[in-house]
Design an enzyme around this catalytic site. Structure first.
Site, PDB file in Angstrom:
ATOM      1  N   SER A  10       0.835  -1.193   0.000  1.00 43.65           N
ATOM      2  CA  SER A  10       0.000   0.000   0.000  1.00 43.65           C
ATOM      3  C   SER A  10       0.871   1.245   0.000  1.00 43.65           C
ATOM      4  O   SER A  10       1.650   1.468   0.932  1.00 43.65           O
ATOM      5  CB  SER A  10      -0.910   0.014   1.226  1.00 43.65           C
ATOM      6  N   HIS A  35      -1.227  -1.309  -4.222  1.00 45.10           N
ATOM      7  CA  HIS A  35      -2.515  -0.987  -3.615  1.00 45.10           C
ATOM      8  C   HIS A  35      -2.605   0.523  -3.418  1.00 45.10           C
ATOM      9  O   HIS A  35      -1.756   1.133  -2.769  1.00 45.10           O
ATOM     10  CB  HIS A  35      -2.658  -1.704  -2.274  1.00 45.10           C
ATOM     11  N   HIS A  68      -8.429   1.139  -4.409  1.00 42.35           N
ATOM     12  CA  HIS A  68      -9.396   0.957  -3.325  1.00 42.35           C
ATOM     13  C   HIS A  68     -10.044   2.310  -3.050  1.00 42.35           C
ATOM     14  O   HIS A  68      -9.423   3.191  -2.461  1.00 42.35           O
ATOM     15  CB  HIS A  68      -8.632   0.417  -2.107  1.00 42.35           C
ATOM     16  N   MET A  70     -12.165   4.630  -1.165  1.00 41.26           N
ATOM     17  CA  MET A  70     -12.820   4.924   0.115  1.00 41.26           C
ATOM     18  C   MET A  70     -13.374   6.340   0.020  1.00 41.26           C
ATOM     19  O   MET A  70     -12.893   7.281   0.650  1.00 41.26           O
ATOM     20  CB  MET A  70     -11.824   4.781   1.262  1.00 41.26           C
ATOM     21  N   MET A 140     -11.592  -5.929   5.122  1.00 43.56           N
ATOM     22  CA  MET A 140     -10.780  -5.013   5.912  1.00 43.56           C
ATOM     23  C   MET A 140     -10.501  -5.642   7.277  1.00 43.56           C
ATOM     24  O   MET A 140     -11.417  -6.062   7.978  1.00 43.56           O
ATOM     25  CB  MET A 140     -11.503  -3.680   6.111  1.00 43.56           C
ATOM     26  N   GLY A 145      -9.078   4.160   7.008  1.00 37.31           N
ATOM     27  CA  GLY A 145      -8.830   5.576   7.245  1.00 37.31           C
ATOM     28  C   GLY A 145      -7.369   5.899   7.466  1.00 37.31           C
ATOM     29  O   GLY A 145      -6.878   6.904   6.970  1.00 37.31           O
ATOM     30  N   PHE A 146      -6.670   5.013   8.184  1.00 35.97           N
ATOM     31  CA  PHE A 146      -5.269   5.295   8.496  1.00 35.97           C
ATOM     32  C   PHE A 146      -4.439   4.019   8.415  1.00 35.97           C
ATOM     33  O   PHE A 146      -4.916   2.932   8.743  1.00 35.97           O
ATOM     34  CB  PHE A 146      -5.127   5.902   9.901  1.00 35.97           C
ATOM     35  N   GLY A 147      -3.168   4.158   7.985  1.00 40.89           N
ATOM     36  CA  GLY A 147      -2.248   3.033   7.962  1.00 40.89           C
ATOM     37  C   GLY A 147      -1.679   2.768   9.346  1.00 40.89           C
ATOM     38  O   GLY A 147      -1.807   3.578  10.260  1.00 40.89           O
ATOM     39  N   GLY A 148      -1.030   1.609   9.485  1.00 36.50           N
ATOM     40  CA  GLY A 148      -0.316   1.307  10.717  1.00 36.50           C
ATOM     41  C   GLY A 148      -1.182   0.814  11.866  1.00 36.50           C
ATOM     42  O   GLY A 148      -0.727   0.753  13.008  1.00 36.50           O
ATOM     43  N   GLY A 179      -5.079  -4.530   6.026  1.00 35.91           N
ATOM     44  CA  GLY A 179      -4.976  -3.877   7.326  1.00 35.91           C
ATOM     45  C   GLY A 179      -4.184  -4.679   8.347  1.00 35.91           C
ATOM     46  O   GLY A 179      -4.546  -5.807   8.661  1.00 35.91           O
ATOM     47  N   GLY A 180      -3.099  -4.091   8.813  1.00 34.71           N
ATOM     48  CA  GLY A 180      -2.323  -4.732   9.867  1.00 34.71           C
ATOM     49  C   GLY A 180      -1.594  -5.993   9.451  1.00 34.71           C
ATOM     50  O   GLY A 180      -1.292  -6.850  10.286  1.00 34.71           O
ATOM     51  N   GLY A 200       1.316  -2.319   4.182  1.00 37.14           N
ATOM     52  CA  GLY A 200       1.835  -0.965   4.041  1.00 37.14           C
ATOM     53  C   GLY A 200       3.134  -0.773   4.778  1.00 37.14           C
ATOM     54  O   GLY A 200       4.221  -0.930   4.219  1.00 37.14           O
ATOM     55  N   SER A 201       3.041  -0.475   6.072  1.00 39.46           N
ATOM     56  CA  SER A 201       4.240  -0.191   6.859  1.00 39.46           C
ATOM     57  C   SER A 201       5.161  -1.393   6.972  1.00 39.46           C
ATOM     58  O   SER A 201       6.374  -1.242   7.072  1.00 39.46           O
ATOM     59  CB  SER A 201       3.843   0.312   8.254  1.00 39.46           C
TER      60      SER A 201
END
Length: 220
Positions: A10, A35, A68, A70, A140, A145-148, A179-180, A200-201
Protein backbone atom coordinates in the site's frame (compact mmCIF):
# COMPACT_ATOMS: atom_id res chain seq x y z
CA UNK A 1 -4.25 -23.06 1.97
CA UNK A 2 -3.71 -20.64 -0.93
CA UNK A 3 -0.42 -21.38 -2.66
CA UNK A 4 -0.20 -18.53 -5.16
CA UNK A 5 -0.15 -15.61 -2.73
CA UNK A 6 0.28 -12.10 -4.15
CA UNK A 7 1.61 -9.11 -2.24
CA UNK A 8 0.01 -5.68 -2.67
CA UNK A 9 2.12 -2.98 -0.98
CA UNK A 10 0.00 0.00 0.00
CA UNK A 11 1.54 3.27 -1.14
CA UNK A 12 -0.17 4.96 1.79
CA UNK A 13 2.97 3.99 3.73
CA UNK A 14 5.43 5.05 1.00
CA UNK A 15 7.48 8.25 0.99
CA UNK A 16 5.44 10.48 -1.31
CA UNK A 17 8.46 12.71 -1.96
CA UNK A 18 10.12 9.87 -3.90
CA UNK A 19 7.16 7.80 -5.03
CA UNK A 20 8.78 6.58 -8.25
CA UNK A 21 11.73 5.14 -6.35
CA UNK A 22 9.43 3.56 -3.76
CA UNK A 23 7.41 1.82 -6.47
CA UNK A 24 10.55 0.46 -8.10
CA UNK A 25 11.74 -0.87 -4.74
CA UNK A 26 8.64 -2.99 -4.21
CA UNK A 27 8.56 -4.05 -7.86
CA UNK A 28 12.16 -5.26 -7.60
CA UNK A 29 11.27 -7.02 -4.34
CA UNK A 30 8.74 -9.20 -6.17
CA UNK A 31 5.39 -7.59 -5.36
CA UNK A 32 2.65 -8.28 -7.90
CA UNK A 33 0.20 -5.49 -7.06
CA UNK A 34 0.28 -1.84 -6.04
CA UNK A 35 -2.52 -0.99 -3.62
CA UNK A 36 -3.80 2.56 -4.01
CA UNK A 37 -5.85 3.82 -1.06
CA UNK A 38 -7.99 6.70 -2.31
CA UNK A 39 -9.60 8.52 0.64
CA UNK A 40 -11.77 11.63 0.46
CA UNK A 41 -12.01 12.74 4.09
CA UNK A 42 -15.77 12.15 4.00
CA UNK A 43 -16.35 8.39 3.75
CA UNK A 44 -13.27 7.93 5.95
CA UNK A 45 -11.63 10.49 8.29
CA UNK A 46 -8.50 10.97 6.20
CA UNK A 47 -7.50 12.44 2.83
CA UNK A 48 -4.81 10.75 0.76
CA UNK A 49 -4.63 11.31 -3.02
CA UNK A 50 -6.70 11.08 -6.15
CA UNK A 51 -6.70 10.41 -9.85
CA UNK A 52 -3.51 12.28 -10.74
CA UNK A 53 -1.40 10.26 -8.30
CA UNK A 54 -2.68 7.03 -9.83
CA UNK A 55 -1.90 8.29 -13.35
CA UNK A 56 1.58 9.45 -12.36
CA UNK A 57 2.47 6.14 -10.68
CA UNK A 58 1.17 4.32 -13.77
CA UNK A 59 4.01 5.96 -15.74
CA UNK A 60 6.69 4.15 -13.74
CA UNK A 61 5.41 0.58 -13.41
CA UNK A 62 3.43 -2.19 -15.09
CA UNK A 63 2.42 -3.80 -11.79
CA UNK A 64 -1.28 -4.51 -11.25
CA UNK A 65 -3.05 -1.42 -9.87
CA UNK A 66 -5.55 -2.20 -7.14
CA UNK A 67 -7.50 1.03 -6.61
CA UNK A 68 -9.40 0.96 -3.33
CA UNK A 69 -11.96 3.74 -3.40
CA UNK A 70 -12.82 4.92 0.12
CA UNK A 71 -14.92 7.78 -1.18
CA UNK A 72 -18.57 8.84 -1.36
CA UNK A 73 -20.38 8.16 -4.63
CA UNK A 74 -17.50 6.19 -6.23
CA UNK A 75 -19.63 5.64 -9.33
CA UNK A 76 -19.00 9.26 -10.31
CA UNK A 77 -15.25 8.64 -10.69
CA UNK A 78 -14.95 5.13 -12.15
CA UNK A 79 -14.17 6.26 -15.70
CA UNK A 80 -11.46 8.65 -14.49
CA UNK A 81 -9.71 5.94 -12.47
CA UNK A 82 -9.90 3.58 -15.44
CA UNK A 83 -8.24 6.22 -17.64
CA UNK A 84 -5.60 6.78 -14.94
CA UNK A 85 -4.55 3.13 -15.22
CA UNK A 86 -6.52 1.09 -12.69
CA UNK A 87 -6.60 -2.67 -13.22
CA UNK A 88 -8.91 -3.42 -10.29
CA UNK A 89 -11.36 -0.94 -8.78
CA UNK A 90 -12.84 -1.91 -5.43
CA UNK A 91 -15.70 -0.14 -3.68
CA UNK A 92 -17.21 -0.38 -0.21
CA UNK A 93 -20.52 -2.02 0.55
CA UNK A 94 -20.91 0.50 3.38
CA UNK A 95 -21.02 3.36 0.87
CA UNK A 96 -22.80 1.72 -2.05
CA UNK A 97 -25.33 -0.38 -0.09
CA UNK A 98 -28.27 -1.29 -2.37
CA UNK A 99 -26.44 0.23 -5.36
CA UNK A 100 -23.44 -2.10 -5.02
CA UNK A 101 -24.47 -4.44 -7.83
CA UNK A 102 -24.90 -1.54 -10.25
CA UNK A 103 -21.53 -0.03 -9.35
CA UNK A 104 -19.76 -3.37 -9.81
CA UNK A 105 -21.35 -3.78 -13.24
CA UNK A 106 -20.39 -0.22 -14.12
CA UNK A 107 -16.74 -0.94 -13.29
CA UNK A 108 -16.79 -4.11 -15.42
CA UNK A 109 -18.32 -2.20 -18.32
CA UNK A 110 -15.04 -0.29 -18.69
CA UNK A 111 -13.08 -3.50 -19.16
CA UNK A 112 -11.33 -3.48 -15.79
CA UNK A 113 -11.77 -5.83 -12.84
CA UNK A 114 -14.18 -5.00 -10.05
CA UNK A 115 -14.31 -5.77 -6.38
CA UNK A 116 -16.29 -5.16 -3.23
CA UNK A 117 -14.87 -4.28 0.18
CA UNK A 118 -16.40 -4.90 3.61
CA UNK A 119 -15.41 -3.29 6.89
CA UNK A 120 -14.62 -5.42 9.96
CA UNK A 121 -18.14 -5.04 11.36
CA UNK A 122 -20.05 -5.85 8.14
CA UNK A 123 -21.43 -9.40 7.93
CA UNK A 124 -20.63 -11.48 4.85
CA UNK A 125 -24.38 -12.05 4.37
CA UNK A 126 -24.78 -8.41 3.37
CA UNK A 127 -22.71 -8.95 0.20
CA UNK A 128 -23.06 -12.65 -0.50
CA UNK A 129 -25.30 -12.14 -3.55
CA UNK A 130 -22.76 -9.77 -5.13
CA UNK A 131 -19.69 -11.99 -4.68
CA UNK A 132 -20.18 -13.82 -8.03
CA UNK A 133 -20.08 -10.45 -9.84
CA UNK A 134 -16.60 -9.70 -8.47
CA UNK A 135 -13.05 -10.33 -9.55
CA UNK A 136 -11.90 -9.53 -6.01
CA UNK A 137 -13.44 -9.44 -2.56
CA UNK A 138 -11.58 -7.45 0.09
CA UNK A 139 -11.99 -7.93 3.82
CA UNK A 140 -10.78 -5.01 5.91
CA UNK A 141 -8.84 -6.23 8.94
CA UNK A 142 -8.74 -2.69 10.36
CA UNK A 143 -11.28 0.12 10.16
CA UNK A 144 -10.34 2.13 7.06
CA UNK A 145 -8.83 5.58 7.24
CA UNK A 146 -5.27 5.30 8.50
CA UNK A 147 -2.25 3.03 7.96
CA UNK A 148 -0.32 1.31 10.72
CA UNK A 149 -3.35 0.00 12.65
CA UNK A 150 -3.48 -3.25 14.62
CA UNK A 151 -4.88 -6.34 12.90
CA UNK A 152 -8.39 -7.42 13.98
CA UNK A 153 -8.24 -11.25 14.14
CA UNK A 154 -12.01 -11.67 14.32
CA UNK A 155 -12.25 -10.97 10.57
CA UNK A 156 -10.53 -14.27 9.76
CA UNK A 157 -13.85 -16.06 10.16
CA UNK A 158 -15.28 -13.86 7.40
CA UNK A 159 -12.33 -14.69 5.16
CA UNK A 160 -12.95 -18.41 5.65
CA UNK A 161 -16.65 -17.98 4.90
CA UNK A 162 -15.96 -16.02 1.70
CA UNK A 163 -13.34 -18.57 0.63
CA UNK A 164 -15.92 -21.34 1.09
CA UNK A 165 -18.41 -19.44 -1.08
CA UNK A 166 -15.81 -18.83 -3.80
CA UNK A 167 -14.67 -22.46 -3.84
CA UNK A 168 -18.17 -23.94 -3.61
CA UNK A 169 -19.27 -21.96 -6.66
CA UNK A 170 -16.01 -22.62 -8.54
CA UNK A 171 -15.40 -18.88 -8.95
CA UNK A 172 -12.14 -17.29 -10.09
CA UNK A 173 -12.02 -14.50 -7.52
CA UNK A 174 -9.13 -13.06 -5.53
CA UNK A 175 -9.75 -12.85 -1.78
CA UNK A 176 -7.84 -9.88 -0.43
CA UNK A 177 -7.18 -8.81 3.15
CA UNK A 178 -6.25 -5.24 4.02
CA UNK A 179 -4.98 -3.88 7.33
CA UNK A 180 -2.32 -4.73 9.87
CA UNK A 181 -0.65 -7.34 7.67
CA UNK A 182 2.89 -8.41 8.59
CA UNK A 183 4.76 -11.71 8.49
CA UNK A 184 2.80 -13.02 11.50
CA UNK A 185 -0.74 -11.94 10.54
CA UNK A 186 -0.10 -12.84 6.90
CA UNK A 187 0.14 -16.52 7.82
CA UNK A 188 -3.23 -16.34 9.58
CA UNK A 189 -4.75 -14.67 6.52
CA UNK A 190 -3.31 -17.22 4.10
CA UNK A 191 -4.57 -20.06 6.27
CA UNK A 192 -8.02 -18.42 6.18
CA UNK A 193 -7.99 -18.51 2.36
CA UNK A 194 -6.70 -15.08 1.37
CA UNK A 195 -4.80 -14.84 -1.92
CA UNK A 196 -3.85 -11.13 -1.98
CA UNK A 197 -2.23 -9.48 1.04
CA UNK A 198 -2.19 -5.69 1.35
CA UNK A 199 0.77 -4.54 3.44
CA UNK A 200 1.84 -0.96 4.04
CA UNK A 201 4.24 -0.19 6.86
CA UNK A 202 5.44 -3.81 7.01
CA UNK A 203 6.82 -3.35 3.48
CA UNK A 204 7.69 0.32 3.06
CA UNK A 205 8.91 0.59 6.64
CA UNK A 206 11.26 -2.38 6.34
CA UNK A 207 15.02 -1.92 6.05
CA UNK A 208 15.10 -4.87 3.62
CA UNK A 209 11.99 -4.70 1.44
CA UNK A 210 12.79 -7.86 -0.52
CA UNK A 211 13.02 -9.86 2.71
CA UNK A 212 9.83 -8.25 4.00
CA UNK A 213 7.91 -9.29 0.88
CA UNK A 214 9.23 -12.84 1.13
CA UNK A 215 8.41 -13.06 4.83
CA UNK A 216 4.85 -11.81 4.29
CA UNK A 217 4.37 -14.27 1.44
CA UNK A 218 5.66 -17.06 3.69
CA UNK A 219 8.82 -17.79 1.70
CA UNK A 220 11.89 -18.37 3.82
Amino acid sequence: MIRNVKIAPSVLSADFSKMGEEIKRVENAGAEFIHLDVMDGVFVPNITFGIKMVADIRKVTNLIFDCHLMIVKPEKYIEQFVKAGADYITVHYEECKENLENVLKQIKSYGVKCGLVINPDTPVEKVENCIPLCDMVTVMSVFPGFGGQKFIPEVLGKCKKIREIIDAKGLDIELEIDGGINSTTAKLAIDAGCSVLVAGSAVFGASDIEKAVKDIRGNK
